[in-house]
Design an enzyme around this catalytic site. Structure first.
Site, mmCIF file in Angstrom:
data_model
loop_
_atom_site.group_PDB
_atom_site.id
_atom_site.type_symbol
_atom_site.label_atom_id
_atom_site.label_comp_id
_atom_site.label_asym_id
_atom_site.label_seq_id
_atom_site.Cartn_x
_atom_site.Cartn_y
_atom_site.Cartn_z
ATOM 1 C CD GLN A 190 -4.975 -20.044 -0.504
ATOM 2 O OE1 GLN A 190 -5.902 -20.625 -0.329
ATOM 3 N NE2 GLN A 190 -4.602 -18.784 0.160
ATOM 4 C CG ASP A 229 9.380 -9.119 -10.173
ATOM 5 O OD1 ASP A 229 8.401 -9.504 -9.507
ATOM 6 O OD2 ASP A 229 10.412 -8.927 -9.838
ATOM 7 C CG LEU A 230 2.693 -8.744 -9.506
ATOM 8 C CD1 LEU A 230 1.605 -9.357 -8.485
ATOM 9 C CD2 LEU A 230 2.145 -7.700 -10.497
ATOM 10 C CE1 TYR A 265 6.738 -9.414 0.854
ATOM 11 C CE2 TYR A 265 5.242 -9.320 2.396
ATOM 12 C CZ TYR A 265 6.440 -9.343 2.084
ATOM 13 O OH TYR A 265 7.325 -9.894 3.154
ATOM 14 C CB THR A 283 -6.772 -7.656 3.142
ATOM 15 O OG1 THR A 283 -6.618 -8.240 4.390
ATOM 16 C CG2 THR A 283 -5.841 -6.369 3.429
ATOM 17 C CE1 TYR A 340 -1.260 -8.492 2.604
ATOM 18 C CE2 TYR A 340 -2.818 -8.543 4.606
ATOM 19 C CZ TYR A 340 -2.488 -8.779 3.277
ATOM 20 O OH TYR A 340 -3.583 -9.314 2.189
ATOM 21 C CE LYS A 380 -4.010 -6.054 -0.623
ATOM 22 N NZ LYS A 380 -3.851 -6.487 -2.183
ATOM 23 C CD1 TRP A 389 -9.463 -13.982 8.350
ATOM 24 C CD2 TRP A 389 -10.559 -15.674 9.359
ATOM 25 N NE1 TRP A 389 -9.521 -13.671 9.619
ATOM 26 C CE2 TRP A 389 -10.085 -14.575 10.212
ATOM 27 C CE3 TRP A 389 -11.289 -16.647 9.867
ATOM 28 C CZ2 TRP A 389 -10.524 -14.436 11.551
ATOM 29 C CZ3 TRP A 389 -11.544 -16.688 11.039
ATOM 30 C CH2 TRP A 389 -11.245 -15.686 12.053
#
Length: 295
Positions: free
Chosen positions: A7, A31-32, A56, A96, A120, A124, A145
């Site tokens: 996005q 490839d991460l 991810y 995040t 997650y 991060k 968000w």
């Protein structure tokens, strides 16, 4: 740039173009999940900036795939930092609201204590720390968000389901602000541009010593997932009068169990971003109206 198919990455492809050549390899070339391939690509390109919008982001799936989440969100970020430091490149990294436990009652500032409650969020936060420890000049933009007109996101899901169902039940006790991916990409390009102006006749790394670090960059204002969904459906009714759309019903987090725990408070204070770079993130209502107008 990583994450070109995502996005934020899709928007960055456009906003970064005026600043110079953008190299955005897809997974087949970089490839991460494979830190070695990331290292090889950086050494081949020798970029001035590395913009890491890839991540991810499958929050619930991460609970059962912690190794993959950490490989992409932490290990690869460590490599990016190491390689950037070696060539004097600047790094832009996106993080995040999930690095916080969500128990606070006020919008979080950058210096507030972290305490992720999910794999997650923990992965991060590990990436943030790895980048900071690498010694590379960097800026970390924590956002929340994220949505837009492309990819998989809450808004597009709600709009699809609103056409298919009679009622939608949406959580109303998690507070935060939706962030338009395009606004985030425009902000990123603006910040890089300002850093380049400041670096005229100086080393970029010296500029990033002065302005680098963590910034909060989320939509202005606040709402809940229920408020976001209700406003989106209201605007869709305005746009398409006569279309039959679902009613939106407020529920609690307890009524919608998920594999990963979500922070109840995801609100973030973005004052530092405005003070340092003169950028004010769009109010979520304004950005939502703009996105819907373009769909």
């Amino acid at each position: 740039m990583t994450g070109a198919s995502g996005q934020v990455g899709g928007e960055l492809l456009e906003t970064l173009k005026p600043l110079g050549e953008v190299v955005a390899p897809m997974r087949a070339k970089m490839d991460l999940a494979n830190a070695a391939s990331v290292r090889e690509m950086i050494r081949a390109v020798k970029p001035r900036w590395i913009v890491n919008s890839g991540a991810y982001t499958a929050v619930d799936k991460a609970e059962s795939e912690p190794e993959l989440a950490y490989a992409i969100n932490a290990d690869t970020v460590k490599v990016i930092g190491e390689e950037a430091r070696a060539i004097g490149a600047g790094v832009i990294h996106f993080s995040t609201d999930y690095v916080f436990d969500g128990l606070g009652s006020a919008p979080y500032v950058e210096t507030d204590a972290t305490g992720p409650v999910s794999v997650y969020g923990a992965s991060k936060l590990a990436g943030e720390r790895a980048l900071a420890d690498s010694g590379a000049g960097h800026m970390i933009f924590r956002t929340s968000w994220v949505y837009g007109a492309r990819g998989k996101n809450f808004l597009l899901t709600i709009l699809k389901l609103a056409r298919e169902r009679e009622t939608l039940r949406v959580v109303a006790d998690q507070h935060g602000a939706p962030t338009w991916s395009r606004d985030l990409a425009k902000m990123t390009a603006s910040v890089i541009g300002r850093c380049e102006v400041a670096a005229h006749g100086r080393e970029l790394s010296d500029v990033l010593v002065e302005v680098g670090g963590v910034y909060h960059a989320a939509g202005a204002g606040e709402t809940t997932w229920f408020g976001f969904a209700a406003e989106a459906v209201r605007l869709l009714r305005e746009k398409e009068p006569g279309t039959r759309l679902a009613s939106i019903e407020a529920i609690t987090t307890a009524e919608y169990p998920t594999a990963a725990e979500r922070p109840a408070n995801s609100r973030m204070d973005c004052g530092k971003l405005k003070e340092r770079f003169g950028w004010k993130m769009m109010n979520w209502r304004d950005s939502l109206r703009e996105v819907l107008a373009g769909l």
